[in-house]
Motif scaffolding. Structure first.
Motif, PDB file in Angstrom:
ATOM      1  N   VAL A  77       0.817  -1.217   0.000  1.00  0.00           N
ATOM      2  CA  VAL A  77       0.000   0.000   0.000  1.00  0.00           C
ATOM      3  C   VAL A  77       0.848   1.263   0.000  1.00  0.00           C
ATOM      4  O   VAL A  77       0.318   2.355  -0.245  1.00  0.00           O
ATOM      5  N   PHE A  80       0.666   3.492  -3.231  1.00  0.00           N
ATOM      6  CA  PHE A  80      -0.629   4.157  -3.360  1.00  0.00           C
ATOM      7  C   PHE A  80      -0.742   5.312  -2.368  1.00  0.00           C
ATOM      8  O   PHE A  80      -1.244   6.392  -2.704  1.00  0.00           O
ATOM      9  N   TYR A  83       1.413   8.161  -3.608  1.00  0.00           N
ATOM     10  CA  TYR A  83       0.816   8.831  -4.769  1.00  0.00           C
ATOM     11  C   TYR A  83      -0.302   9.783  -4.353  1.00  0.00           C
ATOM     12  O   TYR A  83      -0.350  10.936  -4.812  1.00  0.00           O
ATOM     13  N   PHE A  84      -1.199   9.325  -3.483  1.00  0.00           N
ATOM     14  CA  PHE A  84      -2.326  10.169  -3.094  1.00  0.00           C
ATOM     15  C   PHE A  84      -1.870  11.370  -2.266  1.00  0.00           C
ATOM     16  O   PHE A  84      -2.425  12.469  -2.391  1.00  0.00           O
ATOM     17  N   VAL A  97       6.268   8.370  -6.320  1.00  0.00           N
ATOM     18  CA  VAL A  97       6.248   6.915  -6.195  1.00  0.00           C
ATOM     19  C   VAL A  97       7.581   6.318  -6.647  1.00  0.00           C
ATOM     20  O   VAL A  97       8.100   5.380  -6.024  1.00  0.00           O
TER      21      VAL A  97
END
Length: 365
Positions: A77, A80, A83-84, A97
């Protein structure tokens, strides 16, 4: 670093093209400033968040050595999450990332033996997820191409400007990467290889979707077609040119044949080693079955026979279980010695190393 530079150069070209299509002219100053903010902001966010996640995972592993599942889930995770966070801060989530991935590679290289089984399971899981996501990307790309060709290109609603844009994008990308290779003192030949190497796919497609809100539907289809051409050229051009530049190596078919040959001889060594020691017939049959299973030499009938024997609850007593484990360890030690000998003769070719590495994980299971 190669992936980081590849993504950075792609962001420059796609962002410039999007602004060019949207505004009708190319604003060098705005494009360059946006790139600096997006790229260096993404690098900073990627490094900071990766350091926090690495510190948390390493602390958890030292607090509870057997938290293997939690470790692997956190590892999966992390990209992700990075990235967010980066996109929320309006910087490049892709570069963030990539930076986090570079740091996580260094992390895994320094804790491989703290929990070997967790490391091996994590690598298997990551390879499976990576292959699955990469295949999903190309499926999405194929669906988009078919829809655009069917609804727009065949009716000439998007024109042919995407063809020249795609060729220009690929050409400029080659030039930028070639110049970077020369600046990095790779030499002319290696700089050419650096510029041609690498298939553009997931990153290129994701960059197209980052500018979807800044252009209209027709312009977005033009960008998809242009980037599709870049992806196709990145696969076709190296396939045609690289064979004339690179030294020829053995084919994949030959590699597979050599691996099968080495594995067969390796297992034969293990079987002969077990045959020389005394074992009860029940233990010997089970050990031989497991050794032959290393090269998929057991027939379907033998599998079901062993399955029925195990399913009936025919478990071995403690003494026989210990003999079974000792016999397998003795066979594995003989096989490992053979692989070590082969690795020296074969100058540790990649396929020998992969077989050696796979066997080491297997013998620890």
């Amino acid at each position: 670093m190669e992936s980081l530079f590849n993504d950075a150069s792609s962001i420059i070209l796609v962002s410039a093209t999007a602004l060019w299509v949207e505004q009708g002219d190319l604003n060098y100053r705005v494009t360059f400033l946006r790139f600096l903010l997006s790229a260096f902001g993404g690098i900073l966010v990627g490094i900071v968040v990766a350091l926090l996640m690495i510190n948390f995972r390493q602390g958890l592993q030292r607090l509870n050595l057997w938290a293997a599942n939690a470790q692997n889930m956190l590892f999966l995770v992390t990209p992700f999450f990075v990235y967010f966070v980066a996109e929320k801060l309006e910087v490049s989530g892709i570069i963030a990332v990539v930076c986090a991935g570079l740091m996580q590679n260094s992390e895994s290289a320094n804790c491989r033996f703290m929990h070997p089984r967790q490391f091996h399971n994590g690598m298997v899981t990551i390879n499976m997820v990576r292959e699955m996501l990469n295949n999903i990307v190309f499926v999405i790309l194929g669906i988009l191409i078919v829809r655009i060709l069917r609804t727009d290109l065949l009716h000439s609603t998007v024109g042919w400007s995407w063809l020249w844009v795609g060729m220009a994008l690929y050409g400029v990308n080659l030039i930028v990467r070639f110049i970077y290779g020369l600046l990095d003192k790779l030499g002319w030949k290696n700089a050419i290889l650096f510029s041609l190497g690498g298939v553009r796919g997931a990153i290129t497609l994701s960059l197209v979707f980052t500018v979807a809100d800044n252009v209209n539907a027709v312009q977005f289809r033009q960008l998809v077609l242009a980037e599709t051409l870049v992806i196709i050229l990145s696969m076709v051009v190296p396939t045609v040119i690289l064979p004339f530049i690179l030294l020829h190596d053995i084919s994949d078919r030959v590699v597979k044949e050599r691996i099968i040959k080495i594995r067969t001889k390796m297992v034969d060594r293990g079987i002969k080693a077990v045959e020389k020691i005394y074992l009860p017939d029940s233990v010997r049959n089970r050990v031989m079955y497991e050794l032959r299973d290393q090269q998929s030499a057991n027939t379907l009938r033998e599998f079901w026979k062993n399955w029925l024997h195990t399913s009936r609850g025919s478990t071995m007593v403690a003494e026989k279980r210990e003999l079974d484990q000792r016999a397998l360890l003795w066979a594995f030690r003989t096989e490992l010695d053979y692989l070590d000998m082969i690795s020296q003769k074969e100058e540790m070719r990649d396929y020998v190393y992969q077989l050696y590495n796979t066997f080491c994980w297997q013998s620890r299971s």
